[in-house]
Motif scaffolding. Sequence first.
Motif, PDB file in Angstrom:
ATOM      1  N   GLU A  14      55.362  57.489  33.115  1.00 38.62           N
ATOM      2  CA  GLU A  14      56.173  57.719  31.931  1.00 38.62           C
ATOM      3  C   GLU A  14      57.582  57.245  32.259  1.00 38.62           C
ATOM      4  N   VAL A  15      58.238  56.672  31.280  1.00 32.63           N
ATOM      5  CA  VAL A  15      59.542  56.045  31.495  1.00 32.63           C
ATOM      6  C   VAL A  15      60.543  56.674  30.538  1.00 32.63           C
ATOM      7  N   PHE A  16      61.625  57.202  31.111  1.00 32.89           N
ATOM      8  CA  PHE A  16      62.690  57.810  30.323  1.00 32.89           C
ATOM      9  C   PHE A  16      63.878  56.854  30.291  1.00 32.89           C
ATOM     10  N   ILE A  17      64.363  56.590  29.081  1.00 33.62           N
ATOM     11  CA  ILE A  17      65.446  55.625  28.892  1.00 33.62           C
ATOM     12  C   ILE A  17      66.629  56.358  28.283  1.00 33.62           C
ATOM     13  N   SER A  18      67.746  56.357  28.976  1.00 31.39           N
ATOM     14  CA  SER A  18      68.932  57.090  28.529  1.00 31.39           C
ATOM     15  C   SER A  18      70.172  56.216  28.694  1.00 31.39           C
ATOM     16  N   GLY A  19      70.593  55.618  27.597  1.00 33.04           N
ATOM     17  CA  GLY A  19      71.796  54.792  27.628  1.00 33.04           C
ATOM     18  C   GLY A  19      71.617  53.461  28.332  1.00 33.04           C
ATOM     19  N   ALA A  20      70.371  52.984  28.443  1.00 35.35           N
ATOM     20  CA  ALA A  20      70.158  51.667  29.052  1.00 35.35           C
ATOM     21  C   ALA A  20      70.774  50.589  28.156  1.00 35.35           C
ATOM     22  N   ARG A  21      71.304  49.555  28.790  1.00 30.80           N
ATOM     23  CA  ARG A  21      72.025  48.520  28.049  1.00 30.80           C
ATOM     24  C   ARG A  21      71.272  47.187  28.136  1.00 30.80           C
ATOM     25  N   ILE A  22      71.095  46.560  26.981  1.00 32.05           N
ATOM     26  CA  ILE A  22      70.393  45.285  26.907  1.00 32.05           C
ATOM     27  C   ILE A  22      71.272  44.282  26.166  1.00 32.05           C
ATOM     28  N   PRO A  23      71.681  43.197  26.808  1.00 27.52           N
ATOM     29  CA  PRO A  23      72.426  42.158  26.086  1.00 27.52           C
ATOM     30  C   PRO A  23      71.586  41.588  24.951  1.00 27.52           C
ATOM     31  N   ASP A  24      72.232  41.243  23.855  1.00 30.09           N
ATOM     32  CA  ASP A  24      71.490  40.672  22.727  1.00 30.09           C
ATOM     33  C   ASP A  24      70.774  39.386  23.126  1.00 30.09           C
ATOM     34  N   ALA A  25      71.245  38.729  24.163  1.00 32.29           N
ATOM     35  CA  ALA A  25      70.585  37.514  24.647  1.00 32.29           C
ATOM     36  C   ALA A  25      69.191  37.801  25.187  1.00 32.29           C
ATOM     37  N   ASP A  26      68.879  39.088  25.436  1.00 33.16           N
ATOM     38  CA  ASP A  26      67.564  39.462  25.938  1.00 33.16           C
ATOM     39  C   ASP A  26      66.675  40.034  24.834  1.00 33.16           C
ATOM     40  N   ARG A  27      66.978  39.702  23.604  1.00 35.37           N
ATOM     41  CA  ARG A  27      66.105  40.051  22.477  1.00 35.37           C
ATOM     42  C   ARG A  27      65.150  38.893  22.227  1.00 35.37           C
ATOM     43  N   LEU A  28      63.873  39.201  21.970  1.00 40.28           N
ATOM     44  CA  LEU A  28      62.865  38.195  21.626  1.00 40.28           C
ATOM     45  C   LEU A  28      62.579  38.290  20.130  1.00 40.28           C
ATOM     46  N   GLY A  29      62.761  37.201  19.406  1.00 42.29           N
ATOM     47  CA  GLY A  29      62.579  37.227  17.964  1.00 42.29           C
ATOM     48  C   GLY A  29      63.802  37.803  17.274  1.00 42.29           C
ATOM     49  N   GLY A  30      63.758  37.823  15.964  1.00 43.30           N
ATOM     50  CA  GLY A  30      64.901  38.302  15.195  1.00 43.30           C
ATOM     51  C   GLY A  30      64.998  39.809  15.162  1.00 43.30           C
ATOM     52  N   VAL A  31      66.172  40.307  14.809  1.00 41.67           N
ATOM     53  CA  VAL A  31      66.352  41.745  14.610  1.00 41.67           C
ATOM     54  C   VAL A  31      65.454  42.173  13.442  1.00 41.67           C
ATOM     55  N   GLY A  32      64.661  43.217  13.667  1.00 48.31           N
ATOM     56  CA  GLY A  32      63.730  43.677  12.644  1.00 48.31           C
ATOM     57  C   GLY A  32      62.388  42.966  12.660  1.00 48.31           C
ATOM     58  N   GLU A  33      62.202  42.003  13.559  1.00 46.42           N
ATOM     59  CA  GLU A  33      60.937  41.273  13.648  1.00 46.42           C
ATOM     60  C   GLU A  33      60.074  41.749  14.820  1.00 46.42           C
ATOM     61  N   GLY A  34      60.381  42.934  15.329  1.00 45.29           N
ATOM     62  CA  GLY A  34      59.677  43.414  16.515  1.00 45.29           C
ATOM     63  C   GLY A  34      58.191  43.599  16.326  1.00 45.29           C
ATOM     64  N   TRP A  35      57.778  44.006  15.108  1.00 40.82           N
ATOM     65  CA  TRP A  35      56.339  44.197  14.891  1.00 40.82           C
ATOM     66  C   TRP A  35      55.598  42.871  14.967  1.00 40.82           C
ATOM     67  N   LYS A  36      56.181  41.841  14.400  1.00 38.84           N
ATOM     68  CA  LYS A  36      55.578  40.509  14.454  1.00 38.84           C
ATOM     69  C   LYS A  36      55.449  40.036  15.900  1.00 38.84           C
ATOM     70  N   VAL A  37      56.503  40.216  16.680  1.00 39.93           N
ATOM     71  CA  VAL A  37      56.470  39.787  18.078  1.00 39.93           C
ATOM     72  C   VAL A  37      55.475  40.637  18.864  1.00 39.93           C
ATOM     73  N   ALA A  38      55.477  41.949  18.615  1.00 37.70           N
ATOM     74  CA  ALA A  38      54.574  42.845  19.339  1.00 37.70           C
ATOM     75  C   ALA A  38      53.118  42.506  19.079  1.00 37.70           C
ATOM     76  N   ASN A  39      52.796  42.071  17.867  1.00 36.44           N
ATOM     77  CA  ASN A  39      51.415  41.716  17.575  1.00 36.44           C
ATOM     78  C   ASN A  39      50.950  40.529  18.401  1.00 36.44           C
ATOM     79  N   THR A  40      51.854  39.592  18.683  1.00 37.01           N
ATOM     80  CA  THR A  40      51.499  38.496  19.582  1.00 37.01           C
ATOM     81  C   THR A  40      51.143  39.036  20.960  1.00 37.01           C
TER      82      THR A  40
END
Length: 399
Positions: free
Chosen positions: A205-231
């Motif tokens: 189990e993984v607990f995430i508290s205040g982890a920071r992710i640069p926007d450059a490390d996003r895959l696909g568009g904002v709000g398109e996560g379901w589409k990417v996840a299905n791939t």
Amino acid sequence: MSNAPAPDADALRRRVRDFLAAHDPATTPPTEFLGARFDAGLAWVHFPEGDGGLGAPRALQQVVNEEFAAAEAPEPPAHAVIGLGMAAPTILAFGTEEQRRRYLRPLFSAEEIWCQLFSEPGAGSDLAAVATRAVHDPETDVWTVDGQKVWTSFAHMADFAILVARTDPDVPKHRGLSYFVLDIHDPGVEVRPLRQATGEAEFNEVFISGARIPDADRLGGVGEGWKVANTTLMNERVAIGGRAMPREGGMLAPVTAAWRERPELRTPGLQDDLLRLWVDTEAARLTGERLRQQLAVGAPGPEGSAVKLAFAVLNQRTTGLELELLGDEGLRYDDWTFRRPDGTGWNERAAGFRYLRAKGNSIEGGTSEVLRNIIAERVLGLPQEIRVDKDVPWKELPR
């Protein structure tokens, strides 16, 4: 990028043999060997040049695999499976050129190990209901992530994770997700073991508290996560259930071996059960082969859910039959020592381990219930299940 035509099977064999002549698999360190294989375009031949491939037909990957196997060449370790089977095709499909250059080579060489942060305590089968939040700071162009993930294979060994998080709670659940690459070594990430019935903690189990992710490390568009996840999910189900398997391979191998080598265990009833299981397993193996041929001309589709479902059902039937065949001997459990393994090692363990571990097959990679829904709706074309939360904003859903 070369404009030369993609190689055929004979040209690929020559290419692999030339590579092996220049990189002796017996003396070249595995990481160096795998990195050079990537650079030669022999990692995934259907990927573009520069991304570990040659732009060749996907079906020719088998030619490459056979040549390397015959030479007993190093292969990526078992704990690299999530990077290879799930992260890599998703990065190829949705990643920027910079992301592909940054992640694909060390992923294939296993210099960097990946895990998958999808499921949550309240969002497993209903994955789109994830509650892990990612909030964007436009001044720094960084996302801050808070939440909890569960049943994460190899998180204790991972360097990076593919992560689905909610970025907009004001829209229906499928539309408010985004997909990220998370550095597991971020100080805001804590990985804890989950001990299973087998005695091991293969999952976490993984607990995430205040982890920071640069926007450059996003895959696909904002709000398109379901589409990417299905791939990712479609590739995951093929990776789990659609792997090439010899006849009587996998879980069936120790059962048929015990049947042939220990005639004193046989009964007419068990013979009938074994024959039925053998036929069903062979049908599933041939179906998987057909699926891999379909993949040669396109991306994985919902049919992958069927082979993954069959994988789970057959593994559980097979391991149950093995215990019946072995009788009292099958009830002995070889080792319940707590450990955090780097792979499942099913065939290296006793029958009791295989029986217990196979129970997870109907949960991991998509529950069997969800897969049956996918097959019914997207393969057979049956009416969709009623979904009362379909157009309800996520924040208004009952918790």
